[in-house]
Design an enzyme around this catalytic site. Structure first.
Site, PDB file in Angstrom:
ATOM      1  N   GLU A 188     -64.555  61.823 -44.276  1.00 10.88           N
ATOM      2  CA  GLU A 188     -63.892  60.572 -44.694  1.00 10.88           C
ATOM      3  C   GLU A 188     -64.147  60.297 -46.169  1.00 10.88           C
ATOM      4  O   GLU A 188     -64.631  59.223 -46.550  1.00 10.88           O
ATOM      5  CB  GLU A 188     -64.309  59.384 -43.813  1.00 10.88           C
ATOM      6  CG  GLU A 188     -63.477  59.264 -42.538  1.00 10.88           C
ATOM      7  CD  GLU A 188     -61.957  59.350 -42.778  1.00 10.88           C
ATOM      8  OE1 GLU A 188     -61.463  58.697 -43.708  1.00 10.88           O
ATOM      9  OE2 GLU A 188     -61.277  60.099 -42.069  1.00 10.88           O
ATOM     10  N   ASP A 415     -57.900  20.883 -49.130  1.00 12.06           N
ATOM     11  CA  ASP A 415     -58.852  21.376 -50.119  1.00 12.06           C
ATOM     12  C   ASP A 415     -59.638  20.185 -50.660  1.00 12.06           C
ATOM     13  O   ASP A 415     -59.035  19.164 -51.001  1.00 12.06           O
ATOM     14  CB  ASP A 415     -58.090  22.085 -51.243  1.00 12.06           C
ATOM     15  CG  ASP A 415     -59.027  22.873 -52.144  1.00 12.06           C
ATOM     16  OD1 ASP A 415     -59.951  23.521 -51.604  1.00 12.06           O
ATOM     17  OD2 ASP A 415     -58.842  22.840 -53.380  1.00 12.06           O
ATOM     18  N   GLY A 507     -64.508  30.287 -46.563  1.00  9.90           N
ATOM     19  CA  GLY A 507     -63.814  31.509 -46.946  1.00  9.90           C
ATOM     20  C   GLY A 507     -64.720  32.723 -46.948  1.00  9.90           C
ATOM     21  O   GLY A 507     -65.893  32.641 -47.299  1.00  9.90           O
ATOM     22  N   SER A 509     -64.243  36.663 -48.414  1.00 12.59           N
ATOM     23  CA  SER A 509     -63.291  37.561 -49.082  1.00 12.59           C
ATOM     24  C   SER A 509     -63.615  39.021 -48.791  1.00 12.59           C
ATOM     25  O   SER A 509     -63.137  39.912 -49.466  1.00 12.59           O
ATOM     26  CB  SER A 509     -63.269  37.305 -50.586  1.00 12.59           C
ATOM     27  OG  SER A 509     -64.556  37.477 -51.106  1.00 12.59           O
ATOM     28  N   LYS A 513     -61.241  41.156 -43.147  1.00 12.96           N
ATOM     29  CA  LYS A 513     -61.655  40.081 -42.227  1.00 12.96           C
ATOM     30  C   LYS A 513     -60.408  39.372 -41.690  1.00 12.96           C
ATOM     31  O   LYS A 513     -59.478  39.108 -42.437  1.00 12.96           O
ATOM     32  CB  LYS A 513     -62.532  39.066 -42.963  1.00 12.96           C
ATOM     33  CG  LYS A 513     -63.974  39.534 -43.145  1.00 12.96           C
ATOM     34  CD  LYS A 513     -64.788  39.222 -41.896  1.00 12.96           C
ATOM     35  CE  LYS A 513     -66.171  39.774 -41.827  1.00 12.96           C
ATOM     36  NZ  LYS A 513     -66.556  40.975 -42.439  1.00 12.96           N
ATOM     37  N   PRO A 514     -60.381  39.063 -40.370  1.00 12.59           N
ATOM     38  CA  PRO A 514     -59.201  38.375 -39.845  1.00 12.59           C
ATOM     39  C   PRO A 514     -59.080  36.962 -40.400  1.00 12.59           C
ATOM     40  O   PRO A 514     -60.079  36.363 -40.791  1.00 12.59           O
ATOM     41  CB  PRO A 514     -59.444  38.342 -38.335  1.00 12.59           C
ATOM     42  CG  PRO A 514     -60.908  38.512 -38.171  1.00 12.59           C
ATOM     43  CD  PRO A 514     -61.392  39.295 -39.359  1.00 12.59           C
TER      44      PRO A 514
END
Ligand SMILES: [Zn+2]
Length: 694
Positions: A188, A415, A507, A509, A513-514
């Site tokens: 890989e 937000d 959050g 990042s 990630k779903p």
């Protein structure tokens, strides 16, 4: 001739003759070192064994025709570097294991195998390597510690009577030091960091371990990743010879590789009328090759380059004129799933059609996986920045704070800033088509509890519908960022838990990630009180959400009134600033300690519109809207935007109830019982309707 005679003869010879004699002696000594060479494919068919744990079928190895030359070249002493750009399901891991066994037992080489990380290494050793060593009988004579723990048999190191095998994770530069190897494998390869702790590529560090070996060998295999940022692509580009497996077309007798093709391609997979079962491989002569027919002729195929160089049945390199030529130093193979009998061609077409349908709605994740792991091709990222001017140009003349026709359910994203809240409200329709409905700013201080009241008030409001028979809609669910004023956000979510469907989000990042991540219980500390496990905190895959929106923004505008899954509608009433914020981030390659990765980076200071959109998307995923089958949308549509009643309503002037409030209550009741209402209503509806595929 004794040794001293030979030495004086060499000393007296011309430089050219001397070089030739040196080479002849080296060849002679090599012949003494190794047993009569057997090609790897031949050795494997005699000795290699597939373990039950990691194979569909346990038992003796039988090469698939295209695997034979791949194995022989990997096993060849004449070729120094082998690169295999591959898909899943072509048996590469088994080839790798066979190579380890072959080089240990037959060629007595010191070997090193790298996996991208230590975890990958552990998994490879436990599920693949140890079972192989246990089950391949001829290894027992050279590896007496098989199946038992000892210093000669660890997860990192295996000592054979004929040499050693180191197995390592490839993340740390120190893992590439102090080894002396003949053969190094990178499994890989494209999963390895691009730059190993600033010391260079993995292949550069690992291949250094081969210096001094008589038969240095570097074997690099991988499914590819993103075009321009892909290790196996780089390695393949530096090869002296690039090969694909060719079969002879029964229609025109020309040799050709299997290709996926695509719309309008002269060669590739072709099916009729959206029916995957009709798939065949079309050649430009018009001949349609079925998989069954391919599996009858694949034995007569051969690996061949664009320049006509091929590998013959004995594993030798042959030029276009049929002459045997010296083996190139670096040989690259490309092979993909259609070549192997592991998957049926109709199955591949189905996977493709499903992935394409999702991509049409802006979700490209599955298509990317298909391209990388089924086609064995790199994925080309395009349009990394959405253009706010283009976006604003296609805005539609619908009124804000009104639910446009087609939007059936509303969610909000909130937000929290130091002196204000920003609330973005989005309407969702069939196939996650979406409409910007509202963007509202409330000034205040989040540290002060009473300043939150207008926020709660706003989230309770209802939005009138543009659908003339329709009634006003509430915000069904909201997700609120807890990054700033964390405890105040927790307190707000806790306080209104019974009244609003609110989710505190944080959050993440991290790659892949779903959008709807995992939840954890958090204590709420507010004004001197602690509420044990007072709130659930949800992780949101922000980069995933941004990738999704980015894909959705690329969808071409539909004809007015036509459904268009995934499409993002915006109103002409939204200001330029709103568009600038929605497109405030761009995806670029970033150097990190782990190597180069693609990350979303702000190109403008303000991005609250983008953030609130992502939180609203999270709220939609909390309602499972992204997994709604068609029939649930149909049901929702009937409840929210019922077809006009032709018998009682005059088309020009729809009958209005005497008291608008009464009608509102009535429609709200329909909506509540049918769709959302309180938690229990929602859940029971979901439960009743939920006998669905997921
Ligand atoms: Zn043909």
């Amino acid at each position: 001739m004794d040794h001293s005679e030979l030495a004086s003869l060499i000393a007296a010879a011309s430089p050219e003759l001397r070089a030739e004699l040196d080479a002849a002696i080296a060849r002679g000594l090599r012949a003494l070192e190794v047993p009569p060479p057997v090609r790897m494919s031949v050795w494997a068919e005699e000795h290699f064994y597939l373990s039950a744990e990691s194979s569909y079928v346990e038992g003796r190895w039988k090469c698939w025709p295209f695997q034979r030359a791949m194995m022989d070249v990997i096993g060849s002493d004449a070729v120094q570097i082998v690169t295999v750009r591959k898909s899943a399901r072509v048996g590469y891991t088994k080839i790798l294991l066979a190579a380890i066994a072959y080089f240990a037992q037959h060629k007595r080489r010191n070997q090193g195998l790298y996996q991208p990380t230590d975890d990958d290494r552990d998994e490879f050793v436990n599920t693949e390597l140890d079972p192989m060593i246990r089950d391949v009988k001829v290894l027992r004579t050279v590896f007496r510690d098989a199946g038992r723990k000892s210093k000669n048999n660890t997860v990192k190191f295996k000592k054979f009577s004929t040499g050693v095998l180191h197995v390592r994770g490839g993340k740390a530069a120190k893992n590439y030091r102090r080894l002396t190897l003949d053969t190094v494998y990178y499994d890989e390869l494209s999963g390895f960091d691009r730059d190993i702790e600033k010391e260079g590529a993995a292949t550069k560090l690992g291949d250094k371990r081969l210096e001094g070996s008589t038969f240095p060998k570097s074997v690099r295999g991988s499914t590819p990743k993103i075009k321009g940022h892909c290790n196996v692509e780089d390695s393949e580009a530096s090869a002296d010879l690039r090969l694909r497996y060719h079969v002879r077309c029964p229609g025109c007798d020309e040799e050709h590789p299997l290709e996926w093709g695509g719309k309008g391609a002269k060669n590739g997979m072709r099916w009729q009328g959206g029916n995957p079962d009709s798939v065949a491989h079309i050649h430009h002569c018009g001949y349609l090759l079925t998989q069954a027919e391919y599996l009858q002729i694949w034995g007569e195929g051969r690996w061949k380059s664009d320049t006509g160089v091929s590998i013959d049945a004995e594993g030798r390199f042959v030029d276009a004129a049929g002459q045997v030529i010296p083996a190139p130093r670096h040989v690259a193979f490309h092979v993909w799933t259609a070549y192997a009998p592991q998957a049926t061609w109709p199955q591949l077409v189905r996977e493709f059609l499903d992935a394409k349908a999702k991509a049409k709605r802006g979700d490209i994740a599955d298509l990317k996986t298909f391209v990388n792991t089924t086609l064995g091709e790199t994925w080309e990222e395009k349009g990394d920045t959405a253009d706010e001017h283009e976006l604003q140009k296609r805005a539609e003349p619908y009124a804000l704070k009104t639910v446009p026709v087609g939007a059936l359910i509303l969610t909000a994203g909130i937000d929290v800033q130091d002196k204000r809240w920003e609330i973005g409200v989005w309407g969702w329709g069939r196939g996650m088509e979406s409409w910007a409905v509202d963007h509202h700013i409330i000034e205040g201080n989040p540290a002060s509890e009473e300043d939150w009241d207008p926020v709660a008030e706003y989230l309770r409001r209802r939005y009138p519908q543009a659908w003339r028979e329709g009634n006003s809609l509430p915000i069904e669910a909201s997700s609120i960022d807890s990054g700033h004023h964390t405890q105040a956000v927790y307190n707000f979510v806790r306080k209104y838990a019974g009244q609003l469907r609110l989710h505190a989000v944080k959050g993440s990042s991290d790659e892949g990630k779903p959008i709807k991540g995992v939840a954890s219980a958090q204590d709420v500390s507010w004004q001197g009180k602690t509420y044990k496990n007072g709130v659930k905190l949800w992780l949101i895959g922000t980069d995933t959400a941004k990738d999704l929106l980015h894909g959705q923004l690329q969808i071409a505008p539909p004809l007015p009134g036509q459904p268009c899954p995934g499409y993002v509608h915006t109103s002409t009433d939204l200001p330029r600033e709103w568009y600038e914020q929605l497109t405030a981030e761009t995806r670029i390659p970033v150097k990190t300690p782990r190597g180069e990765v693609l990350r979303w980076i702000k190109r403008r200071p303000r991005n609250e519109v983008l953030d609130t959109r992502n939180y609203a998307t999270h709220a939609a995923h909390m309602l499972d809207l992204h997994r709604y089958p068609d029939k649930l949308w149909t049901r929702l549509e009937a409840a929210v935007q019922p077809a006009p009643d032709l018998f009682t309503a005059a088309p020009a002037k729809p009958a209005r109830p005497a008291k608008p409030d009464a009608r509102e209550t009535e429609m709200a009741a329909v909506h509540t019982s049918a769709v959302a209402g309180g938690d229990s209503g929602w859940r029971s509806w979901n439960r009743n309707e939920g006998k669905s595929p997921w």
